[in-house]
Design a protein around this motif. Sequence first.
Motif, short mmCIF file in Angstrom:
data_model
loop_
_atom_site.label_atom_id
_atom_site.label_comp_id
_atom_site.label_asym_id
_atom_site.label_seq_id
_atom_site.Cartn_x
_atom_site.Cartn_y
_atom_site.Cartn_z
N GLY A 107 41.84 45.75 41.73
CA GLY A 107 42.61 44.59 41.30
C GLY A 107 43.72 44.25 42.27
O GLY A 107 44.40 45.14 42.79
N TYR A 108 43.91 42.95 42.50
CA TYR A 108 44.93 42.47 43.42
C TYR A 108 45.82 41.43 42.73
O TYR A 108 45.35 40.65 41.89
N ASP A 126 30.66 44.34 32.75
CA ASP A 126 31.13 43.06 32.20
C ASP A 126 32.27 43.29 31.21
O ASP A 126 33.28 42.59 31.24
N GLU A 127 32.11 44.28 30.33
CA GLU A 127 33.16 44.59 29.35
C GLU A 127 34.41 45.11 30.04
O GLU A 127 35.53 44.76 29.67
N LEU A 128 34.22 45.93 31.07
CA LEU A 128 35.36 46.49 31.78
C LEU A 128 36.15 45.41 32.51
O LEU A 128 37.38 45.41 32.50
N ILE A 129 35.46 44.47 33.13
CA ILE A 129 36.14 43.35 33.81
C ILE A 129 36.99 42.57 32.80
O ILE A 129 38.17 42.30 33.05
N GLU A 140 45.33 39.30 39.52
CA GLU A 140 44.91 37.92 39.74
C GLU A 140 43.39 37.83 39.93
O GLU A 140 42.75 36.90 39.46
N TYR A 141 42.84 38.80 40.66
CA TYR A 141 41.40 38.83 40.90
C TYR A 141 41.00 40.27 41.20
O TYR A 141 41.84 41.14 41.45
N LEU A 142 39.70 40.51 41.15
CA LEU A 142 39.13 41.82 41.42
C LEU A 142 38.15 41.73 42.57
O LEU A 142 37.56 40.67 42.81
N CYS A 154 31.47 41.67 45.83
CA CYS A 154 31.81 40.30 45.44
C CYS A 154 33.23 40.24 44.90
O CYS A 154 33.82 41.26 44.55
N LYS A 155 33.74 39.04 44.82
CA LYS A 155 35.04 38.76 44.23
C LYS A 155 34.82 38.38 42.77
O LYS A 155 33.80 37.77 42.43
#
Length: 159
Positions: A107-108, A126-129, A140-142, A154-155
């Motif tokens: 994570g960033y 999917d659940e973890l994200i 902000e994004y992973l 991938c982002k």
Amino acid sequence: MNTFKIVPLSKSFAQRIRTTMTDDFGGEVVEQLATGLGPCRVSLKPFERNVDKRLLLKHSPFEMENAYNQPGPVFINANDVEEYSDIYCFPPEIKANKKSFPLSLIGYSKAQQMVLSQLVGDADVDELIAEIFAENKNVEYLHARNAQACCFICKIERV
């Protein structure tokens, strides 16, 4: 409700690489027969070993130059392929093959500072994200990375 979307490398990026055979760092792109599953960073589908031709290039998934900017090797299909389109679900062929695709999520923050690192292990990615985005407002994004090879897959952006 969708809480995230998958962002593969773009088809236009891949076309530029195929045309110039030069990566964004001025390095020569190498074409080879697939010896591993990859995946292709555009389609996010595994390669078929000894069948698919792939291009190996140096890539950085970051927009800003800083200490966390991690350029590294990625593969794209040597042939034109469609971008991964089921963007609200993690790619099922990667998700289903935990042995070949052990995953970590990094994570960033908005300032591109690393604020979280999580091995996926046996969890549903999917659940973890969704859980990470719900519980960590500073993420902000992973980036999804191969947990063994450490290479970018991938982002993943908040929706």
